[in-house]
Enzyme design. Structure first.
Site, PDB file in Angstrom:
ATOM      1  N   PHE A  92      10.755 -14.676  63.138  1.00 35.09           N
ATOM      2  CA  PHE A  92      11.341 -14.464  61.819  1.00 35.09           C
ATOM      3  C   PHE A  92      10.264 -13.876  60.913  1.00 35.09           C
ATOM      4  O   PHE A  92       9.148 -14.403  60.850  1.00 35.09           O
ATOM      5  CB  PHE A  92      11.876 -15.779  61.254  1.00 35.09           C
ATOM      6  CG  PHE A  92      12.686 -15.571  60.005  1.00 35.09           C
ATOM      7  CD1 PHE A  92      13.910 -14.921  60.058  1.00 35.09           C
ATOM      8  CD2 PHE A  92      12.222 -16.000  58.776  1.00 35.09           C
ATOM      9  CE1 PHE A  92      14.654 -14.711  58.903  1.00 35.09           C
ATOM     10  CE2 PHE A  92      12.959 -15.796  57.620  1.00 35.09           C
ATOM     11  CZ  PHE A  92      14.185 -15.146  57.686  1.00 35.09           C
ATOM     12  N   ASP A 101       8.191 -22.726  65.875  1.00 29.21           N
ATOM     13  CA  ASP A 101       9.198 -22.734  64.812  1.00 29.21           C
ATOM     14  C   ASP A 101      10.546 -23.046  65.456  1.00 29.21           C
ATOM     15  O   ASP A 101      11.004 -22.305  66.334  1.00 29.21           O
ATOM     16  CB  ASP A 101       9.205 -21.368  64.114  1.00 29.21           C
ATOM     17  CG  ASP A 101      10.227 -21.289  62.974  1.00 29.21           C
ATOM     18  OD1 ASP A 101      11.179 -22.100  62.950  1.00 29.21           O
ATOM     19  OD2 ASP A 101      10.085 -20.390  62.126  1.00 29.21           O
ATOM     20  N   TYR A 124      18.730 -26.606  56.979  1.00 30.13           N
ATOM     21  CA  TYR A 124      19.984 -26.104  56.392  1.00 30.13           C
ATOM     22  C   TYR A 124      20.829 -25.323  57.379  1.00 30.13           C
ATOM     23  O   TYR A 124      21.908 -24.866  57.023  1.00 30.13           O
ATOM     24  CB  TYR A 124      19.726 -25.281  55.132  1.00 30.13           C
ATOM     25  CG  TYR A 124      18.696 -24.186  55.235  1.00 30.13           C
ATOM     26  CD1 TYR A 124      18.981 -22.988  55.889  1.00 30.13           C
ATOM     27  CD2 TYR A 124      17.438 -24.333  54.669  1.00 30.13           C
ATOM     28  CE1 TYR A 124      18.032 -21.986  55.975  1.00 30.13           C
ATOM     29  CE2 TYR A 124      16.484 -23.334  54.745  1.00 30.13           C
ATOM     30  CZ  TYR A 124      16.788 -22.169  55.402  1.00 30.13           C
ATOM     31  OH  TYR A 124      15.846 -21.176  55.488  1.00 30.13           O
ATOM     32  N   LYS A 125      20.333 -25.134  58.599  1.00 31.27           N
ATOM     33  CA  LYS A 125      21.109 -24.406  59.603  1.00 31.27           C
ATOM     34  C   LYS A 125      21.933 -25.405  60.416  1.00 31.27           C
ATOM     35  O   LYS A 125      22.890 -25.978  59.922  1.00 31.27           O
ATOM     36  CB  LYS A 125      20.158 -23.572  60.473  1.00 31.27           C
ATOM     37  CG  LYS A 125      19.424 -22.477  59.693  1.00 31.27           C
ATOM     38  CD  LYS A 125      18.453 -21.737  60.594  1.00 31.27           C
ATOM     39  CE  LYS A 125      17.689 -20.669  59.834  1.00 31.27           C
ATOM     40  NZ  LYS A 125      18.537 -19.528  59.446  1.00 31.27           N
ATOM     41  N   ARG A 166      26.100 -11.199  64.324  1.00 30.02           N
ATOM     42  CA  ARG A 166      25.588 -12.477  64.834  1.00 30.02           C
ATOM     43  C   ARG A 166      26.602 -13.590  64.581  1.00 30.02           C
ATOM     44  O   ARG A 166      27.145 -13.701  63.481  1.00 30.02           O
ATOM     45  CB  ARG A 166      24.268 -12.779  64.122  1.00 30.02           C
ATOM     46  CG  ARG A 166      23.506 -13.959  64.666  1.00 30.02           C
ATOM     47  CD  ARG A 166      22.162 -14.098  63.961  1.00 30.02           C
ATOM     48  NE  ARG A 166      22.317 -14.572  62.577  1.00 30.02           N
ATOM     49  CZ  ARG A 166      21.344 -15.172  61.889  1.00 30.02           C
ATOM     50  NH1 ARG A 166      20.135 -15.336  62.433  1.00 30.02           N
ATOM     51  NH2 ARG A 166      21.551 -15.558  60.655  1.00 30.02           N
TER      52      ARG A 166
END
Lengths: 397, 397
Positions: free
Chosen positions: B113, B184, B209-210, B356
C-alpha cells in the site's frame, strides 16, 4: 455578548457536580451523542464506503480545522485536525527543523508538557547525535534564544501553573534570531484569545478534548503559517497528505498547503462528536469567554485564600499572566483532590503537589465557583482530606 | 461451526444493497451506535474525567489489542491499538531498524500500500542519506533479501490483487539472513488466518476499519514479538508509552513491553465502536470464515468468468494464494463500478483499471454473490457502464 446561560444549557452535566476539570477533559455537549448516533446510523450504516464523499467525511479534518482556527486567530485553510497532539508536535518540530537546516538545537522549557519533550527527544535521537533538546526554566527562555537555536517549542499556557508565555514577544525575538516557533495551544485553544496570524507564529498544535469539549481522545490539530505551508515536507508523510491519494502512486508528493499535514485515515466518529462541540463555540465570542474566565478565577482565588490558608497559590496572581486555570500547592494535594471529588467538586492533581482547577465559562458560573470554595474550605478546615481512602493512589493502567 | 446467519443478523445493512467493499470499510454492527451513545452519555457525560479509570478507558488500547490478537495468532499482551496504520508502520519500521543498526536498507515491494512506502520514505529521509528504501516486484522479494537488508516490510495481502505473501517462509528466510520483519495485516486481519507467533513475526501492524468493522477511522494496531518488546525504543515516544505517564517526568522512560508503543491519548469513542464490532468476532472462528470466504470468491469468479468475458481476473486463481477479495481488470473499470453502485452492488475501483470486490462471510452469503454476478453480467452485457454520468470521476477532497 455571549449568552453564557445559553451555552451552559448546551452541556449535559451530572447533577450535584461542580466540574472544574474541563481543562483536562471537557464535558459532553448535549447534542453530541445524538449527532454521533445519527452519523453512525445514517452515514456509516446507510452510505457505507460512499460516506467518504457523500457525507463529507473526507473534508472534516480541514473543515474542523477552520472552525478551530476562528478561536485562535488563524486564517482559513491553515489548520488540519487528526492524530494526537504528540504526533502533531512531532510533525511540527520535524518540519520546523527542515526550515533551519544549519542549526541543531530545539529550545523548550521545563514547564512544557512532558510528552512534547518526549516526542522531540525521540525525533532528535533519530536525526542524529548532533541534535540537542535544550530545556531551560520558563523564565529563562528569552535569554536562551541564541544563534544556534533552530526551533523554539513552547506550550503557551503552562499545564500546571497556568502561566502564559508572551507569544507575540517571544515569536518576534525568535524571528529576529532566525529561529522558527512551534506553539502548543493545548491549554490555550478555547481558554484565552490567541492570535496566531498577527503574532506571525510559524507552527502551532493543540488538542480538542480540553476546552473545546470534543470528547475523550478527540483529534489534535496543527497550524502551519501560509508562508511555510507549501515549503515544508512533513516527516510523517502519510497517504492522505499526498497530492493525489487515490492515484496510489509509489512516490510521495506532498499535497497543497496544510493538506500535507494529514497522515492516515481520519477518525470520523470522534470528529463528529467534535463537530457538535464546535457548534457551541459558534455561540461564543472568545473575548467574552476570557473576560468571564478572569472573573471566575479571581473569585476562586480570593475565596480560597480567605478560607484555606494552607493552600499556596501556584498560578500567577496577575490574571493577564494566567490562563483559564488556577493551581494551588498543598503537600497532601492528592488526598485533598480525592476528598473534593467525593463531594462532587472535580478538579485534578498534578505531581508533586499541585491541585488544579479549570474555569470554563461556557458551563461554569459564579454559583459553581462559590459552591466549590465552600466545599474546599470545609475539607481544609476540618481536615476531611486526612482519611485513608483518599491517600491510596489509584494506578492508572 | 460459526453460525453465519447469526453473524449477518448482527449488522445493519441497507436494504437493496450487496456490500462487497467490506475490505475497504466494514459495515455498521447493529449494536455499535447504541454502545457508543451509551458510552458518551453514561461514561463521558456522567463520569467525566474519572472515566479514564472508572470506565476502563485507559485499558482499551491493550484490551482491544488482545481481542484482535486472537484473530491473528498473537499472544496476549503483544498488541496495542491506537493512531492510524501509517503511524504504526512508522513506529514498527523505526523500531525494527534500531534492532539492526549495521544495516541501512528497508526492502518492500511495489504491491505494498503506497502509504507504507511513503511513511518509510519519510522516516529514512530523517535518518540520513545512507538509508535506502528498496522496492522490488512482489515475486522478486525472496531473492532480494540480501545481507544489507535490515528490515523486510511487506503487506501480507496485496490491496489490489489479493495475492498473499507466504509469511512463514519469508519470515524464516529473513531471520536466516539477520533481517527483521514488519508485516502489514490491513487486508489480513479478519480475512485469513494469521499466525504471528508461530511464524515468529517480529512486528506487525494493521487497521480495524476493514474486515474488523470498527468504523470510519477506527484505530490501528501494532504487534511486537515478546522477544523484542522490552528492547525497542519507540521512535514516537509519547507520554502514554512512558513507564509512569502520570508522574510527568521530564525524561522519557519506555513502558513495559507493548505499552511503550502507545503514543498519545487514545480515541475512546472510536474504540467503543470497535469494541462492539469485536463482539461479533467473538461469535466467529477465523478458520470457518476463511473456508466460507473461499467458497464465496470461487463462486464469484466462476460466475463472472461465465458471463463477463471482458473482465480479466487480476487475483490469483488458486484460492490458497488469494485473500478475501477478488479483482478484475477492465479498462473502463471506474465507470463499471459506478454503474454497479447505482444498482446497489458496492465494490470499489483502484487505479488504473482494477475493479475490486471484497467477500466477508460475517455478512455476505451465496445469495449476495449470485445477485452481484447477475447485476454485473447485465451491466457488462448491455454496456450499461457506458453512460456519461459514470465516467466523471468525483474528486475526493
Amino acid at each position: 455578548m455571549t449568552d453564557f446561560a445559553a451555552t451552559k444549557a448546551m452541556f449535559d452535566l451530572p447533577n450535584g457536580t461542580i466540574y472544574l476539570d474541563g481543562n483536562s477533559l471537557g464535558p459532553l455537549p448535549r447534542a453530541a451523542a445524538e449527532r454521533v448516533s445519527g452519523m453512525m446510523t445514517h452515514e456509516w450504516g446507510q452510505m457505507l464506503i460512499t460516506g467518504w464523499n457523500k457525507a463529507g467525511w473526507m473534508g472534516l479534518p480541514t473543515g474542523l480545522g477552520d472552525r478551530i482556527g476562528r478561536l485562535i486567530g488563524a486564517e482559513p485553510g491553515t489548520i488540519v485536525t487528526g492524530d494526537t497532539l504528540s504526533i502533531k508536535v512531532y510533525q511540527a518540530v520535524a518540519s520546523a527543523l527542515e526550515l533551519c537546516p544549519d542549526r541543531k538545537v530545539v529550545l523548550s522549557d521545563n514547564g512544557n508538557f512532558p510528552s512534547d519533550l518526549y516526542m522531540v527527544d525521540g525525533l532528535l535521537r533519530s536525526l542524529g547525535s548532533e541534535y540537542e533538546l535544550r530545556v531551560v526554566a520558563p523564565e529563562d527562555v528569552a535569554e536562551n534564544i541564541t544563534k544556534d537555536v533552530a526551533v523554539l517549542m513552547l506550550t503557551e499556557v503552562d499545564y500546571r501553573s497556568g502561566r502564559i508565555h508572551d507569544m507575540k514577544a517571544l515569536t518576534e525575538q525568535a524571528h529576529a534570531n532566525g529561529t522558527i516557533t512551534v506553539w502548543d495551544l493545548a491549554h490555550s485553544a478555547g481558554a484565552i484569545p490567541v492570535e496566531l496570524s498577527s503574532c506571525k507564529a510559524d507552527f502551532a498544535v493543540g488538542c480538542s478534548y480540553k476546552y473545546l469539549n470534543g470528547g475523550p481522545g478527540a483529534p489534535a490539530f496543527i497550524y502551519v503559517a501560509p508562508r511555510h505551508a507549501d515549503r515544508v515536507r512533513p516527516a510523517l508523510s502519510g497517504w492522505l497528505g499526498h497530492e493525489a491519494p487515490f492515484t496510489f502512486d509509489l512516490d510521495y508528493r506532498p499535497g497543497q498547503g496544510i493538506e500535507r499535514m494529514r497522515v492516515g485515515t481520519p477518525p470520523i466518529i470522534q470528529m463528529t462528536a467534535l463537530s457538535a462541540a464546535m457548534d457551541i463555540w459558534d455561540m461564543a465570542n472568545i473575548k467574552d469567554v476570557r473576560a468571564k474566565s478572569i472573573e471566575l478565577t479571581e473569585l476562586f482565588i480570593s475565596g480560597v485564600e480567605a478560607t484555606c490558608p494552607n493552600l499556596k497559590l501556584a498560578s500567577p496572581r496577575d490574571p493577564a499572566q494566567r490562563g483559564s486555570q488556577v493551581s494551588f500547592r498543598f503537600a497532601d494535594g492528592y488526598a485533598a483532590i480525592q476528598a473534593l471529588i467525593a463531594r462532587g467538586v472535580i478538579g485534578d492533581f498534578r505531581a508533586p503537589d499541585i491541585m488544579r482547577f479549570g474555569f470554563t465559562p461556557l458551563y461554569i458560573d459564579e454559583q459553581d465557583v462559590n459552591g466549590a470554595v465552600d466545599i474546599l474550605a470545609d475539607i481544609m478546615t476540618n481536615r476531611l482530606w486526612d482519611a485513608p481512602e483518599y491517600k491510596v493512589r489509584q494506578r492508572v493502567t
